[in-house]
Scaffold this active site. Structure first.
Site, short mmCIF file in Angstrom:
data_model
loop_
_atom_site.label_atom_id
_atom_site.label_comp_id
_atom_site.label_asym_id
_atom_site.label_seq_id
_atom_site.Cartn_x
_atom_site.Cartn_y
_atom_site.Cartn_z
N HIS A 149 0.84 -1.20 0.00
CA HIS A 149 0.00 0.00 0.00
C HIS A 149 0.88 1.25 0.00
O HIS A 149 2.09 1.18 0.21
CB HIS A 149 -0.92 0.02 1.22
CG HIS A 149 -2.06 -0.93 1.14
ND1 HIS A 149 -1.95 -2.25 1.52
CD2 HIS A 149 -3.34 -0.77 0.70
CE1 HIS A 149 -3.11 -2.86 1.33
NE2 HIS A 149 -3.97 -1.99 0.84
N LYS A 153 -0.50 4.82 4.55
CA LYS A 153 -1.42 3.89 5.23
C LYS A 153 -0.89 3.58 6.62
O LYS A 153 0.28 3.20 6.80
CB LYS A 153 -1.59 2.61 4.43
CG LYS A 153 -2.65 1.68 5.01
CD LYS A 153 -3.00 0.56 4.05
CE LYS A 153 -4.03 -0.38 4.65
NZ LYS A 153 -5.32 0.31 4.92
#
Length: 258
Positions: A149, A153
């Site tokens: 990600h 995040k």
């Protein structure tokens, strides 16, 4: 016409849902939730579509047929309680919930239908259906899960990765070893049946999950790659549509689409 209320309207996912819902012919946006410290006029000017705003959870659910929630655990808890009290279905994609937070969701699901998913991609929902088939047919293969990600995040591993890992573990016979998070210095040799899970945070990656199944002689990789948050938004809105009319209970996205 489905009357929809939305939390997290200034976040990445909230904005994606708002933009998609505004163009959907069967959806009417009724209200969005913002933090009390924010100026509603200032926030409204920055949104991709017109939306009435409030900082009061009780006002959010008034006149709505369903609430879509992509926010923060503390907000999700308050919204779940308000939705249950008002008899309004809830679609929640908030991750990082504590055991106490999850208990509140479960109590709400005793009164209204709630769909909860760490990932509202329809492809991920189908992956939850596919992976048990693979693991059941390849019971002795090693299994590792790698998720990637964007650098911003906060939770790691991702909620989606943990959900996929639970699906993999549930399909293992006999009872598997616990999850192994990463494999750093001093890690013991791999044990039969365990599932390794690894998190990567770099760049602007929206979300990619790879399940590796391997023996000494061959391997299979199954990868789901989200290229736009619209994939999550589309899944959340489809879940909202399919949740209407369902009896109270806690549903997964795969319950609604498979």
């Amino acid at each position: 016409m489905l009357r929809l209320a939305l939390t997290g309207v200034t976040g990445r996912m909230g904005r994606a849902v708002l933009e998609l819902a505004a163009s959907a012919p069967d959806i009417q946006l009724v209200c969005g939730l913002i933090r009390p410290a924010r100026d509603p006029h200032e926030v409204a000017a920055q949104l991709p579509a017109p939306l009435a705003l409030t900082s009061r959870v009780a006002e959010l659910v008034q006149g709505a047929d369903v609430v879509v929630d992509f926010s923060h655990p503390a907000v999700t808890v308050a919204v779940a309680e308000a939705a249950a009290h008002a008899g309004i279905p809830l679609v929640s994609g908030t991750t990082g919930l504590s055991e106490h937070d999850q208990a509140v969701i479960l109590r709400a699901a005793q009164h209204v239908p709630v769909v909860q998913a760490a990932n509202f991609s329809l492809g991920i929902a189908l992956l939850h259906w596919l992976l048990p088939e693979l693991v059941a047919r390849l019971p002795t293969w090693d299994v590792e899960l790698i998720e990637r990600h964007h650098r911003h995040k906060r939770d790691a591993p991702s909620g989606t990765a943990l959900a996929l890992a639970r699906t993999l573990l549930a399909a293992r016979e006999p009872a598997p070893s616990p999850l192994v998070y990463g494999r750093g210095p001093g890690t013991a040799p791999r044990q039969p049946g365990e599932v390794g899970i690894h998190a990567v945070r770099a760049g602007g990656e929206v979300g990619r999950h790879t399940v590796l199944l391997a023996t000494d002689d061959e391997a299979i990789e199954v990868t789901h790659w989200v290229q736009s948050r619209r994939a999550y938004a589309q899944g959340a809105l489809e879940a909202a549509r399919r949740l209407i009319g369902r009896p109270p209970g806690l549903y997964s996205l795969q319950d609604l689409v498979t």
